[in-house]
Each structure stands twice: as structure tokens, then as C-alpha cells.
Motif scaffolding. Structure first.
Motif, PDB file in Angstrom:
ATOM      1  N   VAL A  10       0.805  -1.227   0.000  1.00  0.00           N
ATOM      2  CA  VAL A  10       0.000   0.000   0.000  1.00  0.00           C
ATOM      3  C   VAL A  10       0.838   1.279   0.000  1.00  0.00           C
ATOM      4  O   VAL A  10       0.572   2.183  -0.814  1.00  0.00           O
ATOM      5  CB  VAL A  10      -0.983  -0.015   1.180  1.00  0.00           C
ATOM      6  N   PRO A  11       1.836   1.425   0.867  1.00  0.00           N
ATOM      7  CA  PRO A  11       2.571   2.697   0.862  1.00  0.00           C
ATOM      8  C   PRO A  11       3.292   2.965  -0.453  1.00  0.00           C
ATOM      9  O   PRO A  11       3.355   4.102  -0.921  1.00  0.00           O
ATOM     10  CB  PRO A  11       3.559   2.554   2.025  1.00  0.00           C
ATOM     11  N   ALA A  12       3.833   1.911  -1.081  1.00  0.00           N
ATOM     12  CA  ALA A  12       4.510   2.092  -2.361  1.00  0.00           C
ATOM     13  C   ALA A  12       3.521   2.479  -3.448  1.00  0.00           C
ATOM     14  O   ALA A  12       3.810   3.328  -4.300  1.00  0.00           O
ATOM     15  CB  ALA A  12       5.246   0.805  -2.752  1.00  0.00           C
ATOM     16  N   VAL A  13       2.337   1.863  -3.429  1.00  0.00           N
ATOM     17  CA  VAL A  13       1.326   2.189  -4.438  1.00  0.00           C
ATOM     18  C   VAL A  13       0.838   3.622  -4.259  1.00  0.00           C
ATOM     19  O   VAL A  13       0.662   4.373  -5.229  1.00  0.00           O
ATOM     20  CB  VAL A  13       0.141   1.209  -4.368  1.00  0.00           C
ATOM     21  N   ALA A  14       0.617   4.037  -3.006  1.00  0.00           N
ATOM     22  CA  ALA A  14       0.178   5.410  -2.746  1.00  0.00           C
ATOM     23  C   ALA A  14       1.212   6.413  -3.248  1.00  0.00           C
ATOM     24  O   ALA A  14       0.865   7.465  -3.800  1.00  0.00           O
ATOM     25  CB  ALA A  14      -0.078   5.603  -1.255  1.00  0.00           C
ATOM     26  N   ALA A  15       2.484   6.092  -3.056  1.00  0.00           N
ATOM     27  CA  ALA A  15       3.539   6.983  -3.549  1.00  0.00           C
ATOM     28  C   ALA A  15       3.586   6.978  -5.071  1.00  0.00           C
ATOM     29  O   ALA A  15       3.806   8.016  -5.703  1.00  0.00           O
ATOM     30  CB  ALA A  15       4.889   6.554  -2.972  1.00  0.00           C
ATOM     31  N   ALA A  16       3.358   5.806  -5.695  1.00  0.00           N
ATOM     32  CA  ALA A  16       3.352   5.730  -7.152  1.00  0.00           C
ATOM     33  C   ALA A  16       2.225   6.580  -7.733  1.00  0.00           C
ATOM     34  O   ALA A  16       2.410   7.277  -8.738  1.00  0.00           O
ATOM     35  CB  ALA A  16       3.200   4.272  -7.602  1.00  0.00           C
ATOM     36  N   ARG A  17       1.047   6.545  -7.089  1.00  0.00           N
ATOM     37  CA  ARG A  17      -0.036   7.389  -7.587  1.00  0.00           C
ATOM     38  C   ARG A  17       0.304   8.867  -7.393  1.00  0.00           C
ATOM     39  O   ARG A  17      -0.040   9.710  -8.232  1.00  0.00           O
ATOM     40  CB  ARG A  17      -1.357   7.074  -6.888  1.00  0.00           C
ATOM     41  N   SER A  18       0.976   9.183  -6.305  1.00  0.00           N
ATOM     42  CA  SER A  18       1.379  10.571  -6.068  1.00  0.00           C
ATOM     43  C   SER A  18       2.327  11.060  -7.155  1.00  0.00           C
ATOM     44  O   SER A  18       2.243  12.202  -7.613  1.00  0.00           O
ATOM     45  CB  SER A  18       2.047  10.688  -4.693  1.00  0.00           C
ATOM     46  N   VAL A  19       3.225  10.186  -7.579  1.00  0.00           N
ATOM     47  CA  VAL A  19       4.148  10.531  -8.669  1.00  0.00           C
ATOM     48  C   VAL A  19       3.362  10.783  -9.955  1.00  0.00           C
ATOM     49  O   VAL A  19       3.649  11.729 -10.705  1.00  0.00           O
ATOM     50  CB  VAL A  19       5.196   9.411  -8.853  1.00  0.00           C
ATOM     51  N   ALA A  20       2.360   9.930 -10.217  1.00  0.00           N
ATOM     52  CA  ALA A  20       1.519  10.138 -11.401  1.00  0.00           C
ATOM     53  C   ALA A  20       0.761  11.458 -11.301  1.00  0.00           C
ATOM     54  O   ALA A  20       0.650  12.203 -12.287  1.00  0.00           O
ATOM     55  CB  ALA A  20       0.537   8.975 -11.547  1.00  0.00           C
ATOM     56  N   GLU A  21       0.257  11.759 -10.114  1.00  0.00           N
ATOM     57  CA  GLU A  21      -0.453  13.026  -9.900  1.00  0.00           C
ATOM     58  C   GLU A  21       0.479  14.211 -10.129  1.00  0.00           C
ATOM     59  O   GLU A  21       0.101  15.217 -10.757  1.00  0.00           O
ATOM     60  CB  GLU A  21      -1.022  13.064  -8.481  1.00  0.00           C
ATOM     61  N   LEU A  22       1.697  14.092  -9.637  1.00  0.00           N
ATOM     62  CA  LEU A  22       2.678  15.160  -9.781  1.00  0.00           C
ATOM     63  C   LEU A  22       2.969  15.439 -11.252  1.00  0.00           C
ATOM     64  O   LEU A  22       3.132  16.600 -11.659  1.00  0.00           O
ATOM     65  CB  LEU A  22       3.960  14.757  -9.044  1.00  0.00           C
ATOM     66  N   ARG A  23       3.001  14.384 -12.060  1.00  0.00           N
ATOM     67  CA  ARG A  23       3.301  14.533 -13.484  1.00  0.00           C
ATOM     68  C   ARG A  23       2.051  14.773 -14.327  1.00  0.00           C
ATOM     69  O   ARG A  23       2.153  15.039 -15.524  1.00  0.00           O
ATOM     70  CB  ARG A  23       4.031  13.292 -14.002  1.00  0.00           C
ATOM     71  N   GLY A  24       0.866  14.629 -13.710  1.00  0.00           N
ATOM     72  CA  GLY A  24      -0.365  14.857 -14.445  1.00  0.00           C
ATOM     73  C   GLY A  24      -0.661  13.788 -15.473  1.00  0.00           C
ATOM     74  O   GLY A  24      -1.191  14.055 -16.552  1.00  0.00           O
ATOM     75  N   ILE A  25      -0.330  12.529 -15.135  1.00  0.00           N
ATOM     76  CA  ILE A  25      -0.546  11.419 -16.072  1.00  0.00           C
ATOM     77  C   ILE A  25      -1.508  10.406 -15.453  1.00  0.00           C
ATOM     78  O   ILE A  25      -1.677  10.353 -14.241  1.00  0.00           O
ATOM     79  CB  ILE A  25       0.788  10.728 -16.443  1.00  0.00           C
TER      80      ILE A  25
END
Length: 402
Positions: A102-117
Motif C-alpha cells: 500500500v505505501p509504495a502504491v500510494a507513492a506511485a499514484r502521487s508521482v503520477a499526480e505530480l506529473r499529471g498522467i
């Protein structure tokens, strides 16, 4: 187009990403896979020509080390993993597909959010998905668990427990990158339309208004690696053997587990193939009815066995079911009791009662499984093989829509 597949997990969680990567590439996408820096993961991805992005610590030493991880240090380890996922980033990518812890997935989504993808969440067993049809496997966050039986109430408790463990670390990293705090870590991870990468016969999903789930079928990559010459010779030498292996499970009484498995198999007059796995299983007597293997192509091997004894990981359960070979599941933890129950309910094998088999109990379960050959063969014909390709199409459609 370039897609990042992120999966901080054991082998059973990384292997499906290999399948998706292969199908995405066949559809013209460039793919990289973020995974723990274990040598076997790097070797597996290199074998199909997919770039690997190392994330966090290697998993195998954590699982099999002298001092395995405990729940007490979970928030600290999660903070390190979240930071590592942010550091890995998604430069040049057009979408992120994430699975695993879960923590890794939450961070991965945050990275996607940061890049707008676009971001898509995938799971390889439905027990991670909130539904009124089953309870969660409750994460303990230092609280007494109430005698609650309503599934929706338990899922709310699970969301609170996950927040207690991971939200502070996640929000700290998000703030450092200019992102707002999340309302709920679990809700953020799941997204609006999660992908359930399991076979609908083995793992039937019941529709619910709580979540819009897309069940793709299991993500399987055809494996054409040959078996070793020595194993081929052993298989041809006599009747089909019984395979026994426990994958990434530590099985801390490993040599005893191997002894029990071999004795239970011999009690039924069968030969044995023992997989070393992460527990380092082996067998030391000099009889010629037992063969020990390391890394091996399960797709090529299982169909040539009389039965498969394993821990109940989603991937191993699916591979055994596809082979038409009856199976005995000896569940250790996590979702494995669920898969053991599904094998028994479908009549394609037996579920061992508990994680520590004795010769008598395993032999009895194996005898039950061996009698299920016809049913196992019938179910094998119903298992879907197009799950990874369907998922690849969904990912690329999501990019095109955005």
C-alpha cells in the motif's frame, strides 16, 4: 508512449507485471518496471527485454533474513519505501500502473499526480478490494479490534488503520513535492476503477455499488524456457511425480518441510520434485525418486506432474489450474487461505488444514487431490489466457482518453 509498471512485492507480485509489460510492448508501448532490486527480478525482466527501475530494498533478504521484519517497525520501513518510490519518479512516462504494498502504491499514484498522467491500480487477489461480500484482512495499527461483523464497517476500520500507519509519511513526501494531503490512503490507492487481475472462474467477483471493478483475467506471459536436461531425464524415467514448493514463503522449518513433503508423497507411492524456493528447501537422502530444482518453468513442469503441492500464491494457483493438474494448497499467510478455499470449492484439489503439515495430514490431502484429476482437467479448459492483453488495451485506452 511509455508506461511505468510499479510493483514493490515478492516474485508473485512482480511476475504478472512481466506479462503486462510484454503485452504493452506488443501493442507498441515503451515499458519500464519499478520493482525491488532483487537479482532474480532483474534477471527475469532482462530475459524479456524490459527495463527495470530499482525501488527500495531487496525483498528476499528481508523475508528470509535472520531477523524478519516485524509489525513494530512498519511505519518506518513504509516511510523509506515511500521516499524511494518518489525518488524513482516516472520521468517521460505517460501512465503509471501500480500494485503491491500500500505505501509504495500510494507513492506511485502521487508521482503520477505530480506529473499529471493517468494512474491505474491493479490487484492480484480481490481481498484488497472493499466490498460488502467479504471482510478485509484487517491491518493492525496498535488498536484493539472490535467484535464487528458488518463488512462495510470493517472496511472503514481498515481504512483508518492504514491511515494510522502510512498517512503521515505519505503526506510528508507529498508536501515536499507541493501536493496536498490525501483524504484516505486506501481510497487514494484504489482509485475509481481498479483492475482485478484474476481469473473469473478461480476468483469470481461479485458486483457491488461500492467499487467499479474491471476483472481482466490473470496476467500470464507464455513461458517457453526449456526444462533442464537432468529434470527432463528424471521426468521420463518413471510415472509423473508430485511437485512440492512454497515459492517466496520463508517456511522457517524448511528442511523439515521438505522431509514431510517427500515422505507424504512417497507414502502414496509417488516420486517427488522439490522446489528450493526462498526457503532453500532440499532433500538429502540418496534415493533416486526425488529431484530438487531451483528456478524452473512452472508452465512446462506442472502439466507433467501428478499433483502440485504449494503455498497458495495467486500465480501458482492459477498456473496449476491452467495445467489441469490437481493441487494441494498449504496456506501460510495473506491471501493464501482464500486460494486454498477456492481450490477446494472448485473441486480441483485440496486445502490443507493449517500452515504446518505432518506426513499424515499432507498425505491425506494429496490423496484427495489425486482423485480430482478429471475435475482439474475440466476447469483448466475454462481459464482465460488473455488477461494481460485486455489490461494492456485498457491502459493504452486510458492514455488516449486523457
Amino acid at each position: 508512449m511509455r508506461v511505468l509498471l510499479s510493483g514493490y512485492d515478492s516474485r508473485g507480485g512482480v511476475e504478472p507485471l512481466v506479462a503486462l509489460a510484454v503485452r504493452l510492448r506488443a501493442r507498441g508501448a515503451d515499458v519500464r518496471v519499478g520493482a525491488p532490486p532483487d537479482e532474480e527480478f532483474a534477471r527475469r525482466l532482462a530475459g524479456v527485454g524490459v527495463e527495470m527501475v530499482p525501488i527500495g530494498q531487496a525483498v528476499r533478504p528481508l523475508v528470509t533474513g535472520a531477523k524478519p521484519p516485524t509489525a513494530k517497525g512498519l511505519p518506518e520501513r513504509a516511510a523509506e519505501l515511500i521516499a524511494a518510490q518518489f525518488a524513482a519518479g516516472a520521468d517521460g512516462c505517460d501512465a503509471v500502473v501500480a500494485t503491491g504494498l500500500v505505501p509504495a502504491v500510494a507513492a506511485a499514484r502521487s508521482v503520477a499526480e505530480l506529473r499529471g498522467i493517468p494512474y491505474l491500480y491493479a490487484t492480484f487477489q480481490q481481498l484488497t478490494l472493499p466490498t460488502p461480500h467479504h471482510p478485509p484482512r484487517l491491518t493492525h495499527a496498535g488498536r484493539s479490534l472490535p467484535p464487528e461483523t458488518d463488512h462495510r464497517a470493517l472496511w472503514k476500520l481498515e481504512a483508518r488503520n492504514i491511515d494510522a500507519l502510512f498517512k503521515t509519511s505519505l503526506d510528508t513526501q507529498r508536501a515536499a513535492h507541493g501536493l496536498a494531503p490525501v483524504d484516505s490512503v486506501l481510497g487514494y490507492v484504489l482509485s475509481d476503477r481498479p483492475l482485478l487481475a484474476t481469473d473469473p472462474v478461480l476468483d469470481p467477483w461479485q458486483e457491488t455499488t461500492d467499487l467499479d471493478v474491471v476483472q481482466t483475467g490473470a496476467w500470464i506471459v507464455p513461458d517457453d524456457r526449456p526444462l533442464s536436461a537432468d529434470l527432463e531425464a528424471f521426468l521420463r524415467k518413471g510415472e509423473p511425480p508430485v511437485y512440492a514448493g512454497f515459492g517466496s514463503m520463508p517456511m522457517r522449518a524448511s528442511q523439515d518441510a521438505a522431509r514431510v513433503a517427500v515422505e507424504a508423497i512417497r507414502a502414496l507411492g509417488r516420486r517427488a520434485v522439490v522446489a528450493q524456493g526462498w526457503a532453500g528447501l532440499g532433500h538429502s537422502d540418496e534415493r533416486d525418486d526425488c529431484f530438487v530444482v531451483g528456478e524452473v518453468n512452472h508452465q512446462a513442469l506442472f502439466g507433467r506432474c501428478a499433483a502440485v503441492v504449494h503455498h497458495g500464491g495467486a500465480g501458482t494457483t492459477t498456473t496449476a489450474a491452467r495445467s489441469g493438474t490437481p493441487q494441494v494448497v498449504v496456506p501460510q499467510n495473506g491471501d493464501q487461505p482464500y486460494w486454498a478455499g477456492r481450490v477446494a470449492e472448485l473441486g480441483i484439489g485440496a486445502a490443507h488444514d493449517g500452515p504446518a503439515p505432518a506426513v499424515e495430514s499432507l498425505s491425506a490431502a494429496l490423496e484427495t487431490a489425486l482423485a480430482a484429476q478429471a475435475r482439474a482437467a475440466a476447469v483448466a479448459a475454462t481459464i482465460r489466457t488473455d488477461g494481460a492483453d485486455l489490461a494492456a488495451k485498457l491502459v493504452l485506452d486510458e492514455i488516449a482518453t486523457r
